[in-house]
Design a protein around this motif. Structure first.
Motif, PDB file in Angstrom:
ATOM      1  N   LEU A 130       0.828  -1.205   0.000  1.00 47.71           N
ATOM      2  CA  LEU A 130       0.000   0.000   0.000  1.00 47.71           C
ATOM      3  C   LEU A 130       0.863   1.256   0.000  1.00 47.71           C
ATOM      4  O   LEU A 130       0.541   2.249  -0.664  1.00 47.71           O
ATOM      5  CB  LEU A 130      -0.922   0.010   1.223  1.00 47.71           C
ATOM      6  N   MET A 131       1.961   1.211   0.751  1.00 55.30           N
ATOM      7  CA  MET A 131       2.865   2.360   0.801  1.00 55.30           C
ATOM      8  C   MET A 131       3.440   2.651  -0.579  1.00 55.30           C
ATOM      9  O   MET A 131       3.462   3.807  -1.032  1.00 55.30           O
ATOM     10  CB  MET A 131       3.983   2.096   1.809  1.00 55.30           C
ATOM     11  N   ARG A 132       3.871   1.608  -1.282  1.00 55.77           N
ATOM     12  CA  ARG A 132       4.437   1.819  -2.615  1.00 55.77           C
ATOM     13  C   ARG A 132       3.384   2.311  -3.608  1.00 55.77           C
ATOM     14  O   ARG A 132       3.674   3.134  -4.477  1.00 55.77           O
ATOM     15  CB  ARG A 132       5.091   0.530  -3.105  1.00 55.77           C
ATOM     16  N   ALA A 133       2.165   1.807  -3.470  1.00 53.64           N
ATOM     17  CA  ALA A 133       1.093   2.278  -4.348  1.00 53.64           C
ATOM     18  C   ALA A 133       0.802   3.757  -4.100  1.00 53.64           C
ATOM     19  O   ALA A 133       0.576   4.525  -5.047  1.00 53.64           O
ATOM     20  CB  ALA A 133      -0.165   1.440  -4.131  1.00 53.64           C
ATOM     21  N   LEU A 135       2.925   6.014  -2.995  1.00 52.08           N
ATOM     22  CA  LEU A 135       4.023   6.797  -3.554  1.00 52.08           C
ATOM     23  C   LEU A 135       3.889   6.908  -5.071  1.00 52.08           C
ATOM     24  O   LEU A 135       4.137   7.972  -5.649  1.00 52.08           O
ATOM     25  CB  LEU A 135       5.368   6.167  -3.183  1.00 52.08           C
ATOM     26  N   ALA A 136       3.495   5.813  -5.711  1.00 50.32           N
ATOM     27  CA  ALA A 136       3.313   5.851  -7.165  1.00 50.32           C
ATOM     28  C   ALA A 136       2.218   6.840  -7.543  1.00 50.32           C
ATOM     29  O   ALA A 136       2.347   7.587  -8.526  1.00 50.32           O
ATOM     30  CB  ALA A 136       2.982   4.456  -7.685  1.00 50.32           C
ATOM     31  N   ASP A 137       1.137   6.866  -6.761  1.00 54.27           N
ATOM     32  CA  ASP A 137       0.044   7.805  -7.034  1.00 54.27           C
ATOM     33  C   ASP A 137       0.506   9.255  -6.939  1.00 54.27           C
ATOM     34  O   ASP A 137      -0.029  10.133  -7.622  1.00 54.27           O
ATOM     35  CB  ASP A 137      -1.107   7.581  -6.046  1.00 54.27           C
ATOM     36  N   ARG A 138       1.497   9.505  -6.071  1.00 57.96           N
ATOM     37  CA  ARG A 138       2.001  10.870  -5.878  1.00 57.96           C
ATOM     38  C   ARG A 138       3.251  11.144  -6.711  1.00 57.96           C
ATOM     39  O   ARG A 138       3.929  12.147  -6.491  1.00 57.96           O
ATOM     40  CB  ARG A 138       2.311  11.096  -4.395  1.00 57.96           C
ATOM     41  N   ASN A 139       3.557  10.232  -7.647  1.00 53.08           N
ATOM     42  CA  ASN A 139       4.721  10.391  -8.534  1.00 53.08           C
ATOM     43  C   ASN A 139       6.038  10.488  -7.765  1.00 53.08           C
ATOM     44  O   ASN A 139       6.963  11.205  -8.167  1.00 53.08           O
ATOM     45  CB  ASN A 139       4.551  11.622  -9.437  1.00 53.08           C
ATOM     46  N   ILE A 140       6.114   9.759  -6.666  1.00 55.26           N
ATOM     47  CA  ILE A 140       7.352   9.677  -5.897  1.00 55.26           C
ATOM     48  C   ILE A 140       8.005   8.342  -6.225  1.00 55.26           C
ATOM     49  O   ILE A 140       7.411   7.282  -5.996  1.00 55.26           O
ATOM     50  CB  ILE A 140       7.076   9.789  -4.388  1.00 55.26           C
ATOM     51  N   VAL A 281       8.057  11.668   1.028  1.00 57.04           N
ATOM     52  CA  VAL A 281       7.426  10.377   1.316  1.00 57.04           C
ATOM     53  C   VAL A 281       6.450  10.512   2.479  1.00 57.04           C
ATOM     54  O   VAL A 281       5.312  10.015   2.427  1.00 57.04           O
ATOM     55  CB  VAL A 281       8.498   9.309   1.624  1.00 57.04           C
ATOM     56  N   LEU A 282       6.864  11.197   3.531  1.00 62.03           N
ATOM     57  CA  LEU A 282       6.009  11.323   4.712  1.00 62.03           C
ATOM     58  C   LEU A 282       4.772  12.164   4.420  1.00 62.03           C
ATOM     59  O   LEU A 282       3.686  11.883   4.943  1.00 62.03           O
ATOM     60  CB  LEU A 282       6.805  11.910   5.875  1.00 62.03           C
ATOM     61  N   ARG A 283       4.909  13.176   3.602  1.00 62.44           N
ATOM     62  CA  ARG A 283       3.716  13.939   3.207  1.00 62.44           C
ATOM     63  C   ARG A 283       2.756  13.054   2.420  1.00 62.44           C
ATOM     64  O   ARG A 283       1.532  13.147   2.579  1.00 62.44           O
ATOM     65  CB  ARG A 283       4.120  15.165   2.388  1.00 62.44           C
ATOM     66  N   ALA A 284       3.313  12.181   1.586  1.00 65.16           N
ATOM     67  CA  ALA A 284       2.473  11.326   0.744  1.00 65.16           C
ATOM     68  C   ALA A 284       1.683  10.311   1.563  1.00 65.16           C
ATOM     69  O   ALA A 284       0.511  10.051   1.278  1.00 65.16           O
ATOM     70  CB  ALA A 284       3.336  10.604  -0.291  1.00 65.16           C
ATOM     71  N   VAL A 285       2.304   9.727   2.586  1.00 67.23           N
ATOM     72  CA  VAL A 285       1.615   8.674   3.349  1.00 67.23           C
ATOM     73  C   VAL A 285       0.701   9.247   4.425  1.00 67.23           C
ATOM     74  O   VAL A 285      -0.127   8.524   4.991  1.00 67.23           O
ATOM     75  CB  VAL A 285       2.620   7.686   3.976  1.00 67.23           C
ATOM     76  N   GLY A 286       0.837  10.534   4.732  1.00 66.52           N
ATOM     77  CA  GLY A 286      -0.134  11.189   5.604  1.00 66.52           C
ATOM     78  C   GLY A 286       0.080  11.054   7.094  1.00 66.52           C
ATOM     79  O   GLY A 286      -0.836  11.340   7.871  1.00 66.52           O
ATOM     80  N   LEU A 287       1.267  10.641   7.531  1.00 68.84           N
ATOM     81  CA  LEU A 287       1.518  10.564   8.973  1.00 68.84           C
ATOM     82  C   LEU A 287       1.572  11.967   9.577  1.00 68.84           C
ATOM     83  O   LEU A 287       2.093  12.898   8.966  1.00 68.84           O
ATOM     84  CB  LEU A 287       2.836   9.836   9.246  1.00 68.84           C
TER      85      LEU A 287
END
Length: 449
Positions: A130-133, A135-140, A281-287
């Protein structure tokens, strides 16, 4: 009783039924809570198979039936008649299979007007696929990957990812059941082992809420790093960067041996690049409002995330925070959740992180073979070497098998001149210390110290 007259309390919900338990999270936070003068209370389910473990860590335990929203609310409200309950925590990694504790605890804390973690962001980082998905959605950029649910998906996953590759649990901890595979034959063999061992390995079966799902990912080539981060509100800050100088791939695990900070293989520009990437990365995952341990590779194509953990790193990372940044990371993590880290405090931490110049290394020692560890010979002499600041042992009566899990017996925190000095000190320590072993059959599978 007036709230100002009550003792502050940290409440922990214990959902860990595994034979060994992942109690370092609770133990570390309880130690910091005690230092702050807080009471330490654990909510223990009546079906808990090992109630003595939380009892040993707590000032008080409360038996509950299940961990549903209403049950948690009722237990905490009863405690609030005697304590000023400041936080209710649980292990932020994967829950037991079938458990909805993260969702239930967040809902309960919202109704109690207490700080809570976002269960969706926890799910995102605890499940590596899920984490990799995300990141892919956010073009990271991240490693190529595929998920495998059964043998039928193995061939296509290998084709999509390419060799060499890494096979690991999509959700797990302690570097358990991880292996590099260079051929289809190796991948098939290890996947068969993965399937056989999954149910009997506590650090996968007991902490893999999604079940027996394998992640196959690109074997990244580059400089392997860990980054210790702090997220204040929704703003992430990368603080400490450690370079892994020595990592070994065992039968079904990956062992870290020696790390150094600041990273000696990186330029100042490289360090800035990996810090910015970690924050993206941390902005993308929402922590939010938490300490984070992030692992990545700096490849020829740039940084690539391996995993994101919503907690403080292991080994001597807590010592790094205390000695290099002047903070207790567990106390700081709880203050972040409560919104008690103001801008000036945050700025001071960031300033100290930017001014680090001296090199420090941490390393660990592992048993040479499976068995029971009876002692360590030569440890005190090794601890007297120039550069060694302190050491700790991690011995127990458990069966040690480093082919299955990352389980060390001693760790060292040192001040060094450079990477060569770190290597020399580590090598000399390995030569000086003998791990004394006894043979016998395992009584249980050992977890992570």
């Amino acid at each position: 009783m007036d709230r100002s007259m009550k003792q502050p309390a940290l409440v922990y919900v214990d959902d860990d039924f595994s034979p060994d338990g992942l109690y370092s999270f609770q133990r570390n936070h309880f130690a910091s809570a005690k230092a702050m003068g807080w009471a330490r209370v654990t909510l223990v389910q009546d079906s808990h198979p090992h109630p003595g473990r939380p009892e040993a860590l707590s000032d008080e335990t409360v038996t509950i039936r299940g961990t549903g929203v209403d049950t948690i609310i009722s237990a905490v409200k009863a405690l609030q008649t005697r304590y000023d309950v400041r936080l209710v925590l649980t292990y932020p990694g994967q829950c037991r299979p079938g458990s909805t504790l993260h969702d239930d605890l967040a809902a309960a804390c919202a109704k109690l007007d207490l700080p809570q973690r976002d269960p969706k962001s926890l799910q995102c980082v605890n499940d590596k696929s899920l984490m990799r998905a995300r990141l892919a959605d956010r073009n990271i950029p991240s490693a190529r990957y595929a998920t495998v649910f059964d043998t039928g998906g193995l061939q296509q996953a290998a084709k999509d990812v390419g060799f060499p590759l890494i096979l690991k649990p999509a959700a797990g901890t302690g570097s358990v059941l991880i292996r590099r595979c260079d051929t289809m034959e190796e991948l098939s063999e290890h996947y068969a082992l993965f399937c056989r061992k999954f149910a009997e390995t506590p650090l996968t079966a007991d902490f893999a809420g999604g079940g027996r799902i394998a992640l196959i990912e690109e074997c990244l080539i580059g400089i392997e790093l860990t980054i210790e981060c702090m997220v204040r509100g929704d703003t992430p800050h990368a603080l400490l960067v450690n370079e892994k100088l020595h990592v070994s791939y065992e039968q079904s695990t990956v062992l870290e041996h020696l790390l150094i900070t600041p990273p000696t293989s990186l330029s100042a520009s490289d360090v800035s690049t990996v810090k910015r990437y970690a924050e993206d990365v941390l902005r993308a995952v929402g922590l939010r409002d938490t300490m984070v341990h992030l692992e990545l590779f700096l490849t020829a194509d740039g940084p690539r995330a391996v995993e994101v953990n919503p907690r403080v790193g292991g080994f001597d990372v807590p010592t790094q925070f205390r000695e290099l940044l002047g903070i207790d990371p567990f106390e700081t993590g709880m203050a972040l959740m409560r919104g008690d880290v103001d801008e000036d405090t945050c700025a001071g931490i960031l300033s100290r992180a930017e001014q680090l110049n001296d090199a420090y290394a941490m390393f660990v020692l592992y048993p040479p073979a499976p068995g029971f560890v009876t002692g360590l010979t030569g440890l005190q002499e090794a601890a007297q070497q120039e550069g060694v600041l302190h050491h700790t042992t991690h011995l127990s009566d458990d069966y040690f098998d480093i082919s299955l899990s990352e389980r060390f017996v001693a760790k060292f925190w040192t001040r060094v001149k450079d990477a060569d000095h770190a290597w020399a000190l580590y090598t000399q320590t390995c030569e000086m210390v003998r791990v004394d072993m006894a043979t016998g059959q395992p009584r249980q599978i050992a977890g992570v110290a």
